[in-house]
Design a protein around this motif. Structure first.
Motif, PDB file in Angstrom:
ATOM      1  N   ASN A   1       0.809  -1.226   0.000  1.00 53.60           N
ATOM      2  CA  ASN A   1       0.000   0.000   0.000  1.00 53.60           C
ATOM      3  C   ASN A   1       0.840   1.273   0.000  1.00 53.60           C
ATOM      4  O   ASN A   1       0.408   2.312   0.502  1.00 53.60           O
ATOM      5  CB  ASN A   1      -0.942   0.011   1.213  1.00 53.60           C
ATOM      6  N   ALA A   2       2.060   1.193  -0.587  1.00 52.72           N
ATOM      7  CA  ALA A   2       2.905   2.386  -0.661  1.00 52.72           C
ATOM      8  C   ALA A   2       2.602   3.228  -1.894  1.00 52.72           C
ATOM      9  O   ALA A   2       3.142   4.325  -2.040  1.00 52.72           O
ATOM     10  CB  ALA A   2       4.384   1.985  -0.663  1.00 52.72           C
ATOM     11  N   GLY A   3       1.752   2.715  -2.776  1.00 50.78           N
ATOM     12  CA  GLY A   3       1.393   3.467  -3.984  1.00 50.78           C
ATOM     13  C   GLY A   3       2.124   3.011  -5.230  1.00 50.78           C
ATOM     14  O   GLY A   3       2.157   3.728  -6.232  1.00 50.78           O
ATOM     15  N   LYS A   4       2.695   1.815  -5.194  1.00 50.75           N
ATOM     16  CA  LYS A   4       3.476   1.330  -6.345  1.00 50.75           C
ATOM     17  C   LYS A   4       2.579   1.100  -7.558  1.00 50.75           C
ATOM     18  O   LYS A   4       2.902   1.512  -8.676  1.00 50.75           O
ATOM     19  CB  LYS A   4       4.211   0.028  -5.973  1.00 50.75           C
TER      20      LYS A   4
ATOM     21  N   VAL B   1      17.705  -0.878 -11.898  1.00 49.92           N
ATOM     22  CA  VAL B   1      17.594   0.195 -10.906  1.00 49.92           C
ATOM     23  C   VAL B   1      16.441  -0.132  -9.966  1.00 49.92           C
ATOM     24  O   VAL B   1      15.393  -0.616 -10.402  1.00 49.92           O
ATOM     25  CB  VAL B   1      17.344   1.559 -11.593  1.00 49.92           C
ATOM     26  N   LEU B   2      16.652   0.111  -8.682  1.00 50.65           N
ATOM     27  CA  LEU B   2      15.597  -0.100  -7.699  1.00 50.65           C
ATOM     28  C   LEU B   2      15.046   1.249  -7.258  1.00 50.65           C
ATOM     29  O   LEU B   2      15.796   2.107  -6.801  1.00 50.65           O
ATOM     30  CB  LEU B   2      16.142  -0.862  -6.485  1.00 50.65           C
ATOM     31  N   LEU B   3      13.743   1.417  -7.411  1.00 45.38           N
ATOM     32  CA  LEU B   3      13.071   2.641  -6.987  1.00 45.38           C
ATOM     33  C   LEU B   3      12.304   2.345  -5.699  1.00 45.38           C
ATOM     34  O   LEU B   3      11.320   1.607  -5.705  1.00 45.38           O
ATOM     35  CB  LEU B   3      12.112   3.135  -8.075  1.00 45.38           C
ATOM     36  N   PHE B   4      12.806   2.888  -4.588  1.00 46.44           N
ATOM     37  CA  PHE B   4      12.163   2.681  -3.288  1.00 46.44           C
ATOM     38  C   PHE B   4      11.027   3.684  -3.142  1.00 46.44           C
ATOM     39  O   PHE B   4      11.248   4.892  -3.247  1.00 46.44           O
ATOM     40  CB  PHE B   4      13.170   2.859  -2.158  1.00 46.44           C
ATOM     41  N   LEU B   5       9.829   3.185  -2.897  1.00 46.92           N
ATOM     42  CA  LEU B   5       8.656   4.046  -2.746  1.00 46.92           C
ATOM     43  C   LEU B   5       8.222   4.008  -1.281  1.00 46.92           C
ATOM     44  O   LEU B   5       7.863   2.959  -0.750  1.00 46.92           O
ATOM     45  CB  LEU B   5       7.530   3.541  -3.651  1.00 46.92           C
ATOM     46  N   ILE B   6       8.268   5.173  -0.632  1.00 51.77           N
ATOM     47  CA  ILE B   6       7.892   5.270   0.779  1.00 51.77           C
ATOM     48  C   ILE B   6       6.834   6.362   0.903  1.00 51.77           C
ATOM     49  O   ILE B   6       7.058   7.492   0.459  1.00 51.77           O
ATOM     50  CB  ILE B   6       9.116   5.611   1.660  1.00 51.77           C
ATOM     51  N   PRO B   7       5.667   6.055   1.465  1.00 53.74           N
ATOM     52  CA  PRO B   7       4.598   7.067   1.539  1.00 53.74           C
ATOM     53  C   PRO B   7       4.936   8.189   2.513  1.00 53.74           C
ATOM     54  O   PRO B   7       5.606   7.975   3.532  1.00 53.74           O
ATOM     55  CB  PRO B   7       3.379   6.263   2.026  1.00 53.74           C
ATOM     56  N   ALA B   8       4.464   9.380   2.183  1.00 54.44           N
ATOM     57  CA  ALA B   8       4.755  10.562   3.003  1.00 54.44           C
ATOM     58  C   ALA B   8       4.127  10.459   4.390  1.00 54.44           C
ATOM     59  O   ALA B   8       4.587  11.110   5.339  1.00 54.44           O
ATOM     60  CB  ALA B   8       4.256  11.826   2.298  1.00 54.44           C
ATOM     61  N   ASP B   9       3.069   9.631   4.540  1.00 53.45           N
ATOM     62  CA  ASP B   9       2.408   9.519   5.848  1.00 53.45           C
ATOM     63  C   ASP B   9       2.987   8.375   6.685  1.00 53.45           C
ATOM     64  O   ASP B   9       2.406   7.986   7.705  1.00 53.45           O
ATOM     65  CB  ASP B   9       0.901   9.330   5.667  1.00 53.45           C
TER      66      ASP B   9
ATOM     67  N   ILE C   1      15.133   7.033  -4.238  1.00 51.75           N
ATOM     68  CA  ILE C   1      14.030   7.024  -3.263  1.00 51.75           C
ATOM     69  C   ILE C   1      12.991   8.052  -3.686  1.00 51.75           C
ATOM     70  O   ILE C   1      13.330   9.196  -4.027  1.00 51.75           O
ATOM     71  CB  ILE C   1      14.532   7.328  -1.834  1.00 51.75           C
ATOM     72  N   ALA C   2      11.735   7.628  -3.679  1.00 56.61           N
ATOM     73  CA  ALA C   2      10.628   8.537  -3.977  1.00 56.61           C
ATOM     74  C   ALA C   2       9.685   8.561  -2.786  1.00 56.61           C
ATOM     75  O   ALA C   2       9.247   7.507  -2.310  1.00 56.61           O
ATOM     76  CB  ALA C   2       9.892   8.079  -5.231  1.00 56.61           C
ATOM     77  N   ILE C   3       9.398   9.754  -2.295  1.00 54.32           N
ATOM     78  CA  ILE C   3       8.420   9.919  -1.210  1.00 54.32           C
ATOM     79  C   ILE C   3       7.066  10.096  -1.875  1.00 54.32           C
ATOM     80  O   ILE C   3       6.773  11.144  -2.465  1.00 54.32           O
ATOM     81  CB  ILE C   3       8.749  11.143  -0.318  1.00 54.32           C
TER      82      ILE C   3
ATOM     83  N   TYR D   1      16.638  11.678  -3.306  1.00 53.75           N
ATOM     84  CA  TYR D   1      15.225  11.351  -3.096  1.00 53.75           C
ATOM     85  C   TYR D   1      14.376  12.456  -3.722  1.00 53.75           C
ATOM     86  O   TYR D   1      14.817  13.591  -3.920  1.00 53.75           O
ATOM     87  CB  TYR D   1      14.903  11.196  -1.601  1.00 53.75           C
ATOM     88  N   LEU D   2      13.126  12.090  -4.042  1.00 52.87           N
ATOM     89  CA  LEU D   2      12.195  13.015  -4.694  1.00 52.87           C
ATOM     90  C   LEU D   2      10.838  12.930  -4.007  1.00 52.87           C
ATOM     91  O   LEU D   2      10.463  11.868  -3.496  1.00 52.87           O
ATOM     92  CB  LEU D   2      12.013  12.649  -6.174  1.00 52.87           C
ATOM     93  N   PHE D   3      10.113  14.024  -4.016  1.00 47.90           N
ATOM     94  CA  PHE D   3       8.723  14.025  -3.559  1.00 47.90           C
ATOM     95  C   PHE D   3       7.838  13.883  -4.797  1.00 47.90           C
ATOM     96  O   PHE D   3       7.972  14.644  -5.753  1.00 47.90           O
ATOM     97  CB  PHE D   3       8.389  15.327  -2.821  1.00 47.90           C
TER      98      PHE D   3
END
Length: 335
Positions: free
Chosen positions: A172-175, A243-251, A280-282, A309-311
């Motif tokens: 549920n991180a938005g991938k 390439v690995l894109l880590f997706l971490i939710p802002a909340d 890393i993408a927030i 990292y990016l928002f």
């Protein structure tokens, strides 16, 4: 492709053909009283061959057929004629397929190039005809060799998705949402964990008609490296991503801690995964106002081991162009 049609793991039973019987024929012709032996060799049994095919993306075609049996070699004939070889069975699989012996777990091969072939079960050798056994002291041998038996084995076929970019994150991180926005893929999206149970692939269009492939890997949970849930089934797909894109939710309660947990799971599963380029993408940053975003940005300075990292927001479509640019640079960076 619907999720139910994505098959990435099958076990098959393969049996190669046995070799043909050699002939013990003796030459008999008019005016030739004692022609001697002229029996031919038996043909070899058919092989079971696996071949990589770039046009396949899944093992779905093997879902309902798990037994493969090659043809037997033909018997040798007179006039030293060799029997026909048994019919080979060719099983086509996608690029990125790993083959293992199901019983010993020994790795047989990895198929990563189009047209690459590997014989997983060799056909039995054909028996020699009596022509091979004649000598000065044994001029009319009346025997020939039988063909050798074929091989029988259980083979595990695993697909590791071939993609340029792999999405890594908790459930549920938005991938899936990100993949649906920047590609034409239509993954299942819902507001509960483990909505995605199979990898989804999408082609990302970049500037000047350039493209790269992105894979939405099912969410990783803590303990996945030990096989918790079906962690091994998820993690193996990351092995082939560039390439690995880590997706971490802002909340997330603790963004840096989530990244550390994900990184630790990859390390424990396969330390070589840490050699890959990372970004890393927030995600879900549309929930942040400018003040909160600035505050979070200040907190994250120096975090993630200095990685960029990016928002981003898939829903509001913010930061996606910058994300694609950054991924393109990493994918085309000269070593």
């Amino acid at each position: 492709m619907t999720e139910g049609n994505f098959v990435d793991y099958v076990k098959v039973h393969v049996t190669s053909g046995k070799g043909g019987q050699g002939s013990a024929h003796l030459r008999r012709e008019k005016f030739v009283a004692k022609g001697g032996p002229d029996g031919g060799d038996g043909g070899r049994g058919g092989h079971i061959i696996l071949r990589a095919n770039k046009n396949l993306w899944t093992l779905y075609h093997l879902k309902f057929k798990r037994h493969f049996k090659a043809g037997h070699g033909g018997a040798g004939g007179k006039q030293t004629s060799t029997g026909a070889n048994g019919e080979d069975i060719i099983i086509e699989v996608p690029l990125g397929t790993l083959l293992k012996d199901s019983d010993s777990q020994e790795k047989i091969a990895e198929l990563t190039e189009d047209g690459q072939e590997v014989i997983v079960a060799k056909g039995g050798k054909g028996g020699r005809g009596n022509d091979h056994f004649k000598s000065a002291t044994r001029q009319t041998p009346r025997y020939a060799q039988p063909g050798l038996p074929g091989e029988e084995r259980n083979v595990t076929i695993e697909l590791k998705v071939l993609a340029d970019v792999g999405l890594v994150g908790f459930p549920n991180a938005g991938k899936s949402t990100l993949l649906s926005v920047i590609t034409a893929a239509k993954p299942k999206i819902a507001d509960y964990e483990f909505t995605t149970l199979k990898p989804n692939l999408g082609i990302v269009k970049h500037r000047d008609y350039q493209t790269f492939v992105m894979a939405d890997i099912p969410g990783i949970i803590e303990g996945a490296a030990e096989g918790k849930g079906i962690g091994h089934r998820f993690l193996r797909h990351i092995e082939r991503n560039s390439v690995l894109l880590f997706l971490i939710p802002a909340d997330a309660p603790d963004i840096e801690k989530q990244y550390d947990i994900l990184l630790d799971e990859l390390r424990r599963f396969n330390p070589e995964l840490l050699d890959k380029d990372r970004l890393i993408a927030i995600s879900k940053s549309d929930m942040l106002d400018e003040e909160l975003k600035t505050e979070m940005d200040a907190e994250l300075k120096g975090a993630f081991g200095g990685l960029p990292y990016l928002f981003i927001s898939s829903v509001a479509q913010k930061g996606l162009t910058e994300l694609k640019d950054s991924l393109w640079v990493l994918l085309n960076r000269e070593e």
